[in-house]
Design a protein around this motif. Structure first.
Motif, PDB file in Angstrom:
ATOM      1  N   LYS A   1     -52.967  92.806  62.587  1.00  0.00           N
ATOM      2  CA  LYS A   1     -52.199  91.630  63.003  1.00  0.00           C
ATOM      3  C   LYS A   1     -51.283  91.166  61.880  1.00  0.00           C
ATOM      4  CE  LYS A   1     -54.503  87.784  63.647  1.00  0.00           C
ATOM      5  NZ  LYS A   1     -55.346  86.742  64.287  1.00  0.00           N
ATOM      6  N   LEU A   2     -51.783  91.160  60.650  1.00  0.00           N
ATOM      7  CA  LEU A   2     -50.967  90.769  59.497  1.00  0.00           C
ATOM      8  C   LEU A   2     -49.803  91.732  59.295  1.00  0.00           C
ATOM      9  CD1 LEU A   2     -53.232  89.621  56.521  1.00  0.00           C
ATOM     10  CD2 LEU A   2     -51.325  88.392  57.548  1.00  0.00           C
ATOM     11  N   SER A   3     -50.071  93.027  59.429  1.00  0.00           N
ATOM     12  CA  SER A   3     -49.041  94.033  59.207  1.00  0.00           C
ATOM     13  C   SER A   3     -47.939  93.922  60.246  1.00  0.00           C
ATOM     14  CB  SER A   3     -49.645  95.441  59.231  1.00  0.00           C
ATOM     15  OG  SER A   3     -50.578  95.602  58.184  1.00  0.00           O
ATOM     16  N   ARG A   4     -48.311  93.677  61.507  1.00  0.00           N
ATOM     17  CA  ARG A   4     -47.290  93.507  62.544  1.00  0.00           C
ATOM     18  C   ARG A   4     -46.429  92.290  62.258  1.00  0.00           C
ATOM     19  NH1 ARG A   4     -51.628  94.974  66.022  1.00  0.00           N
ATOM     20  NH2 ARG A   4     -52.026  92.767  66.438  1.00  0.00           N
ATOM     21  N   SER A   5     -47.072  91.210  61.812  1.00  0.00           N
ATOM     22  CA  SER A   5     -46.326  89.995  61.494  1.00  0.00           C
ATOM     23  C   SER A   5     -45.372  90.225  60.333  1.00  0.00           C
ATOM     24  CB  SER A   5     -47.302  88.865  61.155  1.00  0.00           C
ATOM     25  OG  SER A   5     -46.610  87.718  60.713  1.00  0.00           O
ATOM     26  N   ALA A   6     -45.858  90.934  59.279  1.00  0.00           N
ATOM     27  CA  ALA A   6     -45.014  91.202  58.114  1.00  0.00           C
ATOM     28  C   ALA A   6     -43.853  92.108  58.481  1.00  0.00           C
ATOM     29  CB  ALA A   6     -45.851  91.820  56.997  1.00  0.00           C
ATOM     30  N   THR A   7     -44.110  93.103  59.347  1.00  0.00           N
ATOM     31  CA  THR A   7     -43.059  94.037  59.738  1.00  0.00           C
ATOM     32  C   THR A   7     -41.968  93.335  60.522  1.00  0.00           C
ATOM     33  OG1 THR A   7     -44.632  95.859  59.797  1.00  0.00           O
ATOM     34  CG2 THR A   7     -42.558  96.170  60.977  1.00  0.00           C
ATOM     35  N   SER A   8     -42.369  92.459  61.480  1.00  0.00           N
ATOM     36  CA  SER A   8     -41.372  91.752  62.271  1.00  0.00           C
ATOM     37  C   SER A   8     -40.570  90.796  61.420  1.00  0.00           C
ATOM     38  CB  SER A   8     -42.053  90.983  63.409  1.00  0.00           C
ATOM     39  OG  SER A   8     -42.966  90.029  62.891  1.00  0.00           O
ATOM     40  N   SER A   9     -41.219  90.160  60.418  1.00  0.00           N
ATOM     41  CA  SER A   9     -40.500  89.243  59.527  1.00  0.00           C
ATOM     42  C   SER A   9     -39.484  89.987  58.688  1.00  0.00           C
ATOM     43  CB  SER A   9     -41.489  88.500  58.621  1.00  0.00           C
ATOM     44  OG  SER A   9     -42.387  87.744  59.385  1.00  0.00           O
ATOM     45  N   SER A  10     -39.907  91.141  58.126  1.00  0.00           N
ATOM     46  CA  SER A  10     -38.989  91.897  57.274  1.00  0.00           C
ATOM     47  C   SER A  10     -37.857  92.489  58.084  1.00  0.00           C
ATOM     48  CB  SER A  10     -39.744  93.000  56.533  1.00  0.00           C
ATOM     49  OG  SER A  10     -40.317  93.906  57.444  1.00  0.00           O
TER      50      SER A  10
END
Length: 840
Positions: free
Chosen positions: A465-474
């Motif tokens: 979940k954290l990785s998906r959030s970080a990817t969408s933000s970047s």
């Protein structure tokens, strides 16, 4: 620019406040740790609940704010908390990460628990003079990434890419090469469930020999090739014994089967996916932004963890040895729980590279930070290379004794064992003893409040979940606005040109990638390099023509069977690029493959495809079963080649160039072929070195003046207090004298008449002196204000200098020029002009 807090000094890490053990309270003095001290490494020990994780996360946060990248190995799952840092500190930010079970036990709804947690974090930060703005600076300074080797929950990491051959400088260093081979083989055998001694195990010796032969030749080694090599090794002897005596083929087959079972298992597929194990990319993004890469291995078994850690450490050692020496902090390697990887007696595969890093990394600016809650299980001889020790609350007397022995062994001059025992006896929560060999004495301190929410270990689902959030933000942040799209495209073209000029591509025999540095629009597939003649070539075929003497004939090698060859002109030239201003002086060999023009009479060098030196991919022997296109007559006349050679020289002088990046502020240029992002990453260290030097100058310049003014201010304060005290005493004496005189007069005793008269005179004189004493106080206060003003002005001047340094030496904003260097005409050396047969 907003004024930053006093602790936000360049090159200093804000870790907390000094602690008074006798009073059991914090002192006002901040604990600021010099980042350069981390180049001598650090060890953090403390039992569960001591605050060890908070201290180490604070250390990583401070490094990030200072622009220092880090690789953090996470065996427990705690380090993902670095991504739980919320600048807005809103309850909805915390809500997804609240432990609903714990909230229910406290009688709280999840939303109420989130609100309470947000308020707790806001207050905790404020108590330590921090706020959401500092969290934003932390998040803006670095990219945070969680890698999960063997899983696709976070960013997949293909650790088996480490079987690629080491760079040439490491291959020439036999000791370094053996270290890396031993660590790689040990980790691989451990993954297969085979315990192997490097000196006694046949498995280890056989695999090491295979790796050494392959890597020494500069060739990569895949798992499939390794398994084949075990079955049919490319050597007949091992030491003085023949291969069959040393390791019979039937037994070798069992080893091959063990490794084959690894890659055949469906669960092994994720190990082959993801980004390659590239230390430079773990430390910096492609744009050159510092990165904190968390290597999460909590989901792996013990053997898999050892495999990942060993290979990663081996890659870090190899990367380290390619760097230049520095006294500034270049990067950090942090391991959250070192237990089992650095034991005092056993020698797991991870121990050798760790020892190498502890002994050698200092010279390259790589700081190693190791943490554990089990101090008894560490190799303290190896840890004697650590210059800083952070010791928290320990569980047993045995742990305390072992830590004290380690402290006394790690530069313990001036340390008293009894004093250490006393200091370690009553350490409370978040209170640590810091022993830094660069400081005169140990110091107790309480750790500051972390910027990141200490939620506890993260599961794979939470990491996903954290990785998906970080990817969408970047991804959203990476979308360029219309105002800067042109600049982005220009930069991309420059980077592509720089990168293409260094490599012709290993697949050149079949298809050549585009983008010539001489003619960016001309880069094409070799088969399409002369579209005007493609139709005629495709429709006509002949036996191989007889090439006259005086014409060099070469073949571009290919793995394609029964290939059809097209005739081209090959020019290989060595070019000399010199730019004294940029400090550039390099030779580069380039290959030019050109077709004839439309009339099939002359070579059009402007349409040539440009790549690196092709010598290793050329053959003088014609391939078997080849078919050939018809050859234009001009290609069979030897005098034409001399003319085309002269034309190539003229073309190179007019059109060839070497694109480079140059930073005027530090007078540094990048090596040819390096991208702007990698250049900015390299500049980060250069600018940090320059910053450290400038800070040292500021310290030498301002320290004596500030010390003098602070001493003057202290004496002025003492004088004001003294004058105020004198005035107060005189007021009291005057009041007493006047009161006594009045009483004597009222009593009317004659015996007292003369005395009363004298007392009245004395009282009058005392009252007169009060005005003088008051003036002395005023003068002392005015003098103190003048000194205070001077001190404030000097502090403001120092802060202005620091702000200037922060702005001028920021690698993300420092000006970088892209220029193109022409070759020296007198040094253009066309070494080859030949008829080249190119496979279609």
């Amino acid at each position: 620019m907003a004024t930053l807090p006093s602790y936000e000094a360049l090159g200093s890490f804000y870790l907390g406040r000094e602690y008074d053990a006798e009073r059991g309270a914090d002192r006002p003095d901040l604990l600021l740790y010099d980042s350069r001290d981390l180049t001598t490494h650090a060890v953090c020990v403390g039992m569960t609940g001591s605050g060890k994780t908070g201290l180490c996360l604070s250390l990583l946060e401070e490094a990030a704010i200072d622009g220092v990248p880090a690789i953090a190995i996470d065996p427990k799952g705690d380090l993902g908390n670095l991504l739980l840092s919320f600048p807005s500190l809103r309850p909805e930010d915390f809500a997804p990460w609240i432990d609903t079970g714990a909230a229910a036990r406290q009688g709280l709804k999840p939303e109420d628990a989130a609100t309470k947690t947000a308020e707790t974090w806001r207050k905790g930060l404020a108590d330590w003079d921090q706020d959401g703005g500092r969290i934003a600076r932390f998040r803006d300074a670095v990219e945070l990434a969680i890698y999960t080797p063997g899983s696709e929950a976070g960013r997949p990491l293909s650790v088996l890419q480490s079987f690629t051959a080491p760079p040439e400088e490491q291959r020439l260093d036999s000791g370094a090469l053996r270290e890396r081979i031993s660590a790689t083989v040990g980790g691989l055998l451990g993954l297969a469930g085979i315990e192997a001694d490097p000196l006694q195990s046949r498995e280890h010796i056989l695999l090491s020999t295979l790796f050494e032969q392959t890597w020494t030749a500069g060739r990569d080694l895949s798992l499939a090739a390794l398994i084949q090599g075990i079955q049919k090794p490319p050597f007949d002897k091992v030491g003085v014994f023949d291969l069959e005596t040393f390791y019979p083929s039937k037994e070798r087959l069992q080893l091959a089967m063990s490794l084959n079972n690894l890659i055949a298992a469906p669960s092994f597929a994720p190990w082959m996916k993801g980004e390659p194990l590239d230390v430079q990319r773990l430390l910096f993004t492609a744009e050159g932004k510092p990165r904190i890469s968390i290597i999460s291995i909590a989901h792996l078994g013990d053997a898999e963890r050892m495999f990942v850690v060993t290979l990663l450490l081996g890659e870090i050692v190899a990367w380290m040895r390619r760097q230049s020496g520095t006294s500034s902090l270049r990067a950090l390697l942090y391991m959250d729980e070192i237990f089992g990887y650095f034991p005092p007696t056993a020698s797991p595969p991870s121990k050798l590279p760790l020892l190498t890093l502890m002994k050698q990394a200092r010279a390259f600016g790589l700081g190693v930070v190791l943490a554990t809650q089990n101090p008894v299980d560490l190799d303290y001889k190896g840890l004697s290379n650590a210059g800083t020790w952070f010791i928290g609350r320990l569980q047993t007397e045995r742990d305390k004794a072992r830590v004290i022995d380690g402290l006394l062994g790690a530069g313990g001059e001036g340390l008293d064992k009894g004093q250490l025992e006393k200091l370690l006896a009553n350490l409370g929560n978040r209170v640590f003893l810091m022993r830094n060999v660069h400081d005169a004495a140990p110091v107790l301190f309480r750790t500051r409040w972390t910027l990141s929410y200490l939620r506890g270990p993260l599961t794979l689902q939470e990491i996903a979940k954290l990785s998906r959030s970080a990817t969408s933000s970047s991804s959203s942040a990476a979308q360029p606005s219309s105002s800067d799209s042109a600049a982005t495209q220009t930069s991309a073209r420059g980077s592509a040109a720089a990168q293409t000029s260094t490599s012709f591509g290993s697949a050149a025999a079949q298809k050549i990638s585009p983008a010539s540095p001489d003619q960016p629009s001309a880069g094409r597939n070799i088969n399409a390099a002369a579209d005007t003649s493609r139709t005629s070539e495709a429709s006509s075929e002949s036996d191989k023509p007889v090439v006259p003497a005086g014409i060099t004939e070469l073949y571009l090698e290919t793995s394609q069977a029964d290939a059809r060859y097209l005739p081209r002109i090959l020019g290989i030239a060595r070019l000399h690029f010199v730019d004294k201003t940029a400090g550039l002086d390099v030779w580069e060999t380039r290959s030019y493959i050109a077709p004839l023009d439309d009339n099939e009479a002359n070579v059009d060098w402007s349409q040539a495809h440009v790549g690196a030196d092709l010598q290793k991919q050329l053959s003088t022997s014609p391939p078997d079963h080849a078919r050939y296109a018809e050859v234009p007559a001009a290609l069979l006349r030897a005098p034409n080649y001399r003319s085309w050679q002269k034309e190539l020289v003229s073309h190179l002088y007019s059109n060839a160039e070497l694109p480079i990046f140059h930073c005027p502020s530090v007078g540094q240029s990048v090596a040819p072929g390096t991208s702007e992002g990698d250049f900015r990453a390299k500049l980060g260290l250069t600018l940090r070195e320059k910053r450290d030097a400038e800070i040292e100058k500021l310290r030498k310049k301002y320290a004596p003046k500030l010390t003098t003014l602070q001493d003057q201010l202290r004496r002025a304060d003492e004088r004001v207090e003294r004058e105020r005290s004198d005035l107060s005493q005189h007021k009291m004496q005057t009041a007493i004298s006047v009161g006594t005189s009045i009483l004597g007069a009222l009593l009317g005793r004659k015996a007292m008449s003369v005395t009363n008269a004298q007392r009245v005179g004395t009282a009058a004189r005392s009252a007169g002196r009060l005005g003088k004493e008051g003036n002395d106080v005023d003068r002392a206060e005015e003098n103190r204000e003048v000194i205070q003003q001077r001190l404030t002005e000097m502090q403001n001047e120092l802060e202005s200098e620091v702000t200037r340094l922060r702005s001028e030496l920021d690698p993300t904003t420092v000006a970088i020029d892209q220029t193109a260097v022409k070759p020296r005409k007198t040094d253009i050396d066309v070494r080859t002009i030949a008829l080249l047969w190119v496979p279609s």
